[in-house]
Design a protein around this motif. Structure first.
Motif, mmCIF file in Angstrom:
data_model
loop_
_atom_site.group_PDB
_atom_site.id
_atom_site.type_symbol
_atom_site.label_atom_id
_atom_site.label_comp_id
_atom_site.label_asym_id
_atom_site.label_seq_id
_atom_site.Cartn_x
_atom_site.Cartn_y
_atom_site.Cartn_z
ATOM 1 N N ALA A 59 0.792 -1.021 0.441
ATOM 2 C CA ALA A 59 0.384 -0.031 -0.140
ATOM 3 C C ALA A 59 1.010 1.249 0.231
ATOM 4 C CB ALA A 59 -1.060 0.197 1.011
ATOM 5 N N ALA A 60 2.002 1.392 0.767
ATOM 6 C CA ALA A 60 3.109 2.331 0.470
ATOM 7 C C ALA A 60 3.582 2.752 -0.419
ATOM 8 C CB ALA A 60 3.728 2.236 1.704
ATOM 9 N N ALA A 61 3.998 1.740 -1.474
ATOM 10 C CA ALA A 61 4.480 1.652 -2.557
ATOM 11 C C ALA A 61 3.297 2.347 -3.880
ATOM 12 C CB ALA A 61 4.644 0.804 -3.025
ATOM 13 N N ARG A 62 2.252 1.845 -3.607
ATOM 14 C CA ARG A 62 1.104 2.299 -4.660
ATOM 15 C C ARG A 62 0.498 3.943 -4.159
ATOM 16 N NH1 ARG A 62 -1.085 -2.513 -3.273
ATOM 17 N NH2 ARG A 62 -2.524 -1.924 -1.698
ATOM 18 N N ARG A 63 1.203 4.166 -2.269
ATOM 19 C CA ARG A 63 1.075 5.651 -2.493
ATOM 20 C C ARG A 63 1.819 6.582 -3.007
ATOM 21 N NH1 ARG A 63 -1.066 3.052 2.408
ATOM 22 N NH2 ARG A 63 0.855 3.856 3.558
ATOM 23 N N LEU A 64 2.832 5.708 -2.987
ATOM 24 C CA LEU A 64 4.152 6.803 -3.732
ATOM 25 C C LEU A 64 4.124 7.088 -5.260
ATOM 26 C CD1 LEU A 64 6.605 8.429 -2.336
ATOM 27 C CD2 LEU A 64 8.159 5.745 -2.486
ATOM 28 N N PHE A 65 4.044 5.651 -5.867
ATOM 29 C CA PHE A 65 4.631 5.365 -7.304
ATOM 30 C C PHE A 65 2.701 5.011 -8.083
ATOM 31 C CE2 PHE A 65 7.994 3.422 -5.059
ATOM 32 C CZ PHE A 65 8.945 4.743 -5.303
ATOM 33 N N GLY A 66 2.382 5.083 -7.404
ATOM 34 C CA GLY A 66 0.608 5.824 -8.372
ATOM 35 C C GLY A 66 0.440 3.360 -8.067
ATOM 36 N N GLU A 67 -1.089 3.198 -9.053
ATOM 37 C CA GLU A 67 -1.668 2.003 -8.547
ATOM 38 C C GLU A 67 -1.074 1.535 -9.860
ATOM 39 O OE1 GLU A 67 -3.397 0.182 -7.258
ATOM 40 O OE2 GLU A 67 -3.597 1.859 -5.089
ATOM 41 N N ARG A 68 -0.627 2.278 -11.218
ATOM 42 C CA ARG A 68 -0.639 1.753 -12.645
ATOM 43 C C ARG A 68 0.778 1.405 -12.677
ATOM 44 N NH1 ARG A 68 -2.238 6.047 -16.759
ATOM 45 N NH2 ARG A 68 -1.862 4.151 -18.059
ATOM 46 N N MET A 69 1.382 0.799 -11.650
ATOM 47 C CA MET A 69 2.540 0.468 -11.483
ATOM 48 C C MET A 69 3.344 -0.980 -11.853
ATOM 49 S SD MET A 69 4.427 1.225 -7.115
ATOM 50 C CE MET A 69 5.401 0.141 -7.801
ATOM 51 N N VAL A 70 1.811 -1.826 -11.426
ATOM 52 C CA VAL A 70 1.859 -3.282 -11.288
ATOM 53 C C VAL A 70 2.072 -3.430 -12.897
ATOM 54 C CG1 VAL A 70 0.906 -5.450 -10.785
ATOM 55 C CG2 VAL A 70 0.965 -3.631 -9.053
ATOM 56 N N GLY A 71 2.929 -4.919 -13.318
ATOM 57 C CA GLY A 71 2.198 -5.760 -14.301
ATOM 58 C C GLY A 71 3.568 -4.977 -15.178
ATOM 59 N N ARG A 72 4.029 -3.373 -15.178
ATOM 60 C CA ARG A 72 4.858 -1.959 -16.006
ATOM 61 C C ARG A 72 6.571 -2.403 -15.946
ATOM 62 N NH1 ARG A 72 1.601 2.844 -17.193
ATOM 63 N NH2 ARG A 72 -0.095 2.000 -17.691
ATOM 64 N N ASP A 73 6.774 -2.290 -16.584
ATOM 65 C CA ASP A 73 8.575 -2.811 -16.264
ATOM 66 C C ASP A 73 8.948 -1.256 -15.142
ATOM 67 O OD1 ASP A 73 11.539 -1.767 -16.755
ATOM 68 O OD2 ASP A 73 11.250 -3.632 -17.861
ATOM 69 N N VAL A 74 10.181 -2.057 -14.480
ATOM 70 C CA VAL A 74 10.409 -0.697 -12.929
ATOM 71 C C VAL A 74 10.885 0.329 -13.314
ATOM 72 C CG1 VAL A 74 11.902 -1.596 -12.860
ATOM 73 C CG2 VAL A 74 11.477 -0.475 -11.120
ATOM 74 N N ALA A 75 11.426 0.306 -14.955
ATOM 75 C CA ALA A 75 12.011 1.498 -15.532
ATOM 76 C C ALA A 75 10.835 2.741 -15.990
ATOM 77 C CB ALA A 75 12.701 0.876 -16.733
ATOM 78 N N GLU A 76 9.894 2.440 -15.871
ATOM 79 C CA GLU A 76 8.076 3.612 -16.097
ATOM 80 C C GLU A 76 8.301 4.125 -15.162
ATOM 81 O OE1 GLU A 76 5.112 2.019 -18.563
ATOM 82 O OE2 GLU A 76 5.989 -0.077 -19.471
ATOM 83 N N THR A 77 8.422 3.450 -13.385
ATOM 84 C CA THR A 77 8.038 4.162 -12.210
ATOM 85 C C THR A 77 9.164 4.580 -11.620
ATOM 86 O OG1 THR A 77 6.121 2.385 -11.840
ATOM 87 C CG2 THR A 77 6.819 3.581 -10.498
ATOM 88 N N LEU A 78 10.525 3.849 -12.085
ATOM 89 C CA LEU A 78 11.723 5.177 -11.574
ATOM 90 C C LEU A 78 13.053 4.546 -12.383
ATOM 91 C CD1 LEU A 78 12.017 1.944 -8.061
ATOM 92 C CD2 LEU A 78 11.261 4.370 -7.943
ATOM 93 N N ARG A 79 13.089 6.158 -12.723
ATOM 94 C CA ARG A 79 13.986 6.065 -13.571
ATOM 95 C C ARG A 79 15.624 6.314 -13.610
ATOM 96 N NH1 ARG A 79 8.691 8.548 -14.847
ATOM 97 N NH2 ARG A 79 8.031 7.398 -17.055
ATOM 98 N N GLN A 80 15.320 6.283 -12.607
ATOM 99 C CA GLN A 80 17.176 6.305 -11.765
ATOM 100 C C GLN A 80 18.349 5.485 -12.216
ATOM 101 O OE1 GLN A 80 14.320 7.708 -10.067
ATOM 102 N NE2 GLN A 80 14.451 8.768 -9.701
ATOM 103 N N PRO A 81 19.338 5.851 -13.777
ATOM 104 C CA PRO A 81 19.615 4.710 -13.788
ATOM 105 C C PRO A 81 20.830 3.647 -12.420
ATOM 106 C CG PRO A 81 20.300 7.086 -15.005
ATOM 107 C CD PRO A 81 19.554 6.925 -13.854
ATOM 108 N N GLU A 82 20.874 4.789 -11.449
ATOM 109 C CA GLU A 82 21.698 3.949 -10.647
ATOM 110 C C GLU A 82 20.445 3.083 -9.555
ATOM 111 O OE1 GLU A 82 23.161 7.863 -10.435
ATOM 112 O OE2 GLU A 82 21.402 7.098 -10.297
ATOM 113 N N ILE A 83 19.491 3.063 -9.575
ATOM 114 C CA ILE A 83 18.545 1.994 -8.768
ATOM 115 C C ILE A 83 18.281 0.739 -10.422
ATOM 116 C CG2 ILE A 83 15.629 1.517 -8.558
ATOM 117 C CD1 ILE A 83 16.094 3.894 -7.203
ATOM 118 N N LEU A 84 18.227 1.302 -11.770
ATOM 119 C CA LEU A 84 17.920 -0.161 -12.854
ATOM 120 C C LEU A 84 19.272 -0.545 -12.484
ATOM 121 C CD1 LEU A 84 16.373 1.979 -14.980
ATOM 122 C CD2 LEU A 84 15.068 0.515 -14.089
#
Length: 234
Positions: free
Chosen positions: A72-97
């Motif tokens: 729930a905390a992640a969905r509040r922070l990044f939005g409900e549409r993050m599930v089922g997508r590549d993490v790069a669409e939510t987190l665009r920081q090269p260090e994390i990727l």
């Protein structure tokens, strides 16, 4: 050829002892499977509830970097549409990727700093680690994407702000201490030199020196108070 020989024999009749034994065994296996499925469903539901109750955002990724689950905390922070997508669409920081790719490739856990500038600047310490097969919560769902990596976001905003405030306070206090110290040094040199025998000047300088000394005492008292507050806090 005798066609009757190729016909499979009928199953044992439930009226016979053998048939009753087979039927009882089948019913036992069916009950055990149903109980197992029910327990798995309860375990998955419990794990999901615990995950959603966590204050820190948690994101699970599949082997292809697709977000398979977010609490729930992640969905509040990044939005409900993050599930089922590549993490790069939510987190665009090269260090994390890069850390995600390394961990999915077999590297040990990594920790990366993430700064989100909007709507209010927040700083997270992100831990990326590989998940063991037994850590997945989707064992009861044959169609679920089994998580392969876990991203945990620890909010360090308050700590960073506190550190910045402390650094600013020390800088300002050091700057404030320089002025009275310079004044005291200058007056002492003057009193020991040109104003050695000037009584009116000596009285005037001593009054200013006393005021500057009190100012320094207040600054030192503030520093000691800050140290006591931090000591009590920790």
């Amino acid at each position: 050829r005798d066609l009757a020989a190729e016909v499979e024999p009928p199953p044992p009749s439930v009226e016979t002892a053998c048939g009753q034994s087979v039927a009882q065994t089948v019913r036992g296996i069916d009950r055990a499977l149903r109980d197992r499925i029910r327990r798995l469903g309860l375990d998955a539901a419990t794990a999901s509830s615990v995950l959603d109750a966590l204050h820190d955002p948690v994101v699970m990724l599949a082997d292809d970097r697709t977000v398979s689950r977010g609490n729930a905390a992640a969905r509040r922070l990044f939005g409900e549409r993050m599930v089922g997508r590549d993490v790069a669409e939510t987190l665009r920081q090269p260090e994390i990727l890069d850390a995600v790719d390394d961990v999915l490739g077999g590297a040990p856990p990594q920790t990366v700093t993430l700064t989100l500038p909007v709507p209010v600047q927040r700083v997270f310490e992100v831990r990326v680690q590989r998940m063991a097969p037994g850590d997945a919560f989707d064992a009861a769902d044959d169609h679920a994407v089994v998580p392969a990596a876990l991203l945990t976001f620890y909010d360090r905003t308050a700590i960073r702000r506190s550190e910045q405030m402390r650094a600013d306070f020390v800088t300002n206090a050091s700057h404030e201490l320089k002025t009275p110290l310079a004044s005291l040094i200058g007056f002492i040199e003057t009193l020991r030199g040109p104003a050695r025998d000037d009584a009116p000047a000596r009285e005037r300088f001593l009054a200013i020196m006393q005021e500057q000394s009190r100012r320094m005492s207040r600054l030192v008292a503030d520093l000691l108070s800050l140290s006591r507050i931090e000591l009590d806090e920790h």
